[in-house]
Design an enzyme around this catalytic site. Structure first.
Site, short mmCIF file in Angstrom:
data_model
loop_
_atom_site.label_atom_id
_atom_site.label_comp_id
_atom_site.label_asym_id
_atom_site.label_seq_id
_atom_site.Cartn_x
_atom_site.Cartn_y
_atom_site.Cartn_z
N SER A 15 0.84 -1.20 0.00
CA SER A 15 0.00 0.00 0.00
C SER A 15 0.87 1.24 0.00
CB SER A 15 -0.93 0.03 1.23
OG SER A 15 -0.18 0.20 2.41
N LEU A 17 3.21 4.39 -0.22
CA LEU A 17 4.53 4.63 -0.79
C LEU A 17 5.24 3.32 -1.12
CD1 LEU A 17 5.83 7.54 1.50
CD2 LEU A 17 4.56 7.70 -0.65
N ASP A 37 3.99 -6.93 4.41
CA ASP A 37 2.87 -6.07 4.76
C ASP A 37 1.90 -6.82 5.65
OD1 ASP A 37 1.77 -3.26 3.19
OD2 ASP A 37 0.34 -4.37 4.42
N VAL A 61 5.64 -5.91 10.98
CA VAL A 61 7.08 -5.58 10.98
C VAL A 61 7.65 -5.44 12.38
CG1 VAL A 61 7.08 -4.51 8.70
CG2 VAL A 61 6.60 -3.11 10.72
N SER A 149 9.85 11.31 8.45
CA SER A 149 8.68 12.13 8.14
C SER A 149 9.00 13.58 8.46
CB SER A 149 7.47 11.68 8.97
OG SER A 149 6.42 12.61 8.91
N TYR A 162 4.23 9.31 16.99
CA TYR A 162 4.66 9.26 15.59
C TYR A 162 5.93 10.09 15.39
CZ TYR A 162 4.34 9.49 10.49
OH TYR A 162 4.59 9.39 9.14
N LYS A 166 9.72 8.73 14.29
CA LYS A 166 10.36 9.18 13.06
C LYS A 166 11.64 9.97 13.32
CE LYS A 166 7.44 7.38 10.16
NZ LYS A 166 7.87 6.29 9.25
N PHE A 195 1.87 13.08 1.78
CA PHE A 195 1.63 12.37 0.53
C PHE A 195 0.25 11.73 0.57
CE2 PHE A 195 5.95 13.20 -0.15
CZ PHE A 195 6.28 12.88 -1.46
N THR A 197 -1.70 9.11 0.56
CA THR A 197 -1.61 7.66 0.78
C THR A 197 -2.72 7.24 1.75
OG1 THR A 197 -0.13 7.89 2.68
CG2 THR A 197 0.89 7.75 0.49
#
Length: 256
Positions: A15, A17, A37, A61, A149, A162, A166, A195, A197
Site C-alpha cells: 500500500s 509509498l 505487509d 514488521v 517524516s 509518531y 520518526k 503524501f 496515501t
C-alpha cells in the site's frame, strides 16, 4: 547501483509509498520484490496481478522473527536482497493529555514498535543478506532506505508517538551508515511531507485541506509515484549516503 536484475525488500509493500515503489522498481527492471505487509489479502491481490516477481509476505514488521522469515522467503525465491525500503508505518494519533486522561502507553508502544522497531527489524535482516552479495566496482553490496517524516521536525498536536518514532529514524541514519560502510551498504533516510496515501484517509477532510492550504508549490499533496522516483534516484546514485532528505516541496506542517 543499477536496478536491473536487483531484488528489493519493501516493508509496507502492499500500500501507499511502498506499493508505489514496488511497481516502479519492477517497471525499471528489478528481478523481484519482497513485499512485507500486515495486509495479507491486499498483498496477495497484488501478487496475483503482478506475477512471480512480486512476493507478498503477510507480516507485522514489529515481529523480529516474522521479518527475518520474510527475508528468508525472499532469498529462497530470488536468491538475493539488494535494496531494502522501510515504508511500513502507522500514525497512532494521541495527545499526552486528553479528555480521557493521559496517553495510554500501549498506544505509544504500538507506534514505536511498528515505526522504529519495524525499521530496525528490516535493516538487520536485509543487511545480513546484503553482506553476502558480490560487490560491484565501487564495492557496493546494498542500499537501505528508511522513511522518517516531516513530523520528525514539525510534529503536529497529537503526534508525540509518531514524531518520536520518526525522529529516532533520523537519529540512527549516520551511525548506521558509518557501521555498514565497511560492508559496502549505503544507508539513506527520506523524510516525506504530506503524501496522498492510505494513512491520510484516516484524517478528517479539514486536515488534508489545511495541509494543501499551507503548501506553496505545488499546491497539493505529494504523489506516491513521486516518492518511488526519488527512491530510484537514491539507489542508482552512489553519492547518496548517510543523509536524511526532506521530500516535501518545502512544506512546513501546521500546528494541527
Amino acid at each position: 547501483m543499477e536496478i536491473n536484475g536487483k531484488v528489493i525488500a519493501i516493508s509496507g509493500g502492499a500500500s501507499g509509498l511502498g506499493e508505489a515503489a514496488a511497481r516502479y522498481f519492477l517497471q525499471a527492471g528489478a528481478a523481484g520484490i519482497v513485499a512485507i505487509d500486515l495486509d495479507g489479502a491486499r498483498g496477495s491481490a497484488i501478487e496475483e496481478e503482478l506475477g512471480d516477481k512480486y512476493l507478498a509476505v503477510a507480516c507485522n514488521v514489529a515481529d523480529t522473527d516474522g521479518v527475518q522469515a520474510a527475508i528468508d522467503a525472499g532469498l529462497e525465491r530470488f536468491g538475493r536482497i539488494d535494496v531494502a525500503i522501510a515504508a511500513a508505518a502507522i500514525a497512532g494519533p494521541a495527545k499526552l493529555l486528553s479528555r480521557k486522561g493521559p496517553i495510554p502507553m500501549d498506544r505509544f508502544d504500538q507506534v514505536v514498535k511498528v515505526n522504529l522497531y519495524g525499521t530496525v527489524n528490516l535493516a538487520r535482516s536485509a543487511a545480513m543478506a546484503m553482506s553476502r552479495n558480490e560487490p560491484n566496482a565501487d564495492g557496493e553490496r546494498g542500499v537501505i532506505i528508511n522513511l522518517a517524516s516531516g513530523a520528525a521536525y514539525e510534529g503536529q498536536v497529537g503526534q508525540i508517538a509518531y514524531s518520536a518514532s520518526k525522529a529516532a529514524i533520523v537519529g540512527m541514519t549516520l551511525p548506521l551508515m558509518r557501521e555498514l560502510a565497511g560492508h559496502g551498504i549505503r544507508v539513506v533516510t527520506v523524510a516525506p511531507g504530506a503524501f496522498d496515501t492510505p494513512m491520510y484517509e484516516q484524517a478528517p477532510p479539514e486536515v488534508k485541506e489545511g495541509i494543501v492550504a499551507a503548501s506553496l508549490f505545488p499546491k497539493r499533496m505529494g504523489k506516491a509515484s513521486e516518492f518511488a522516483s526519488f527512491a530510484e534516484e537514491i539507489v542508482r546514485n552512489p553519492m547518496h549516503n548517510g543523509r536524511t532528505y526532506r521530500f516535501d516541496a518545502g512544506l512546513m506542517l501546521p500546528v494541527s
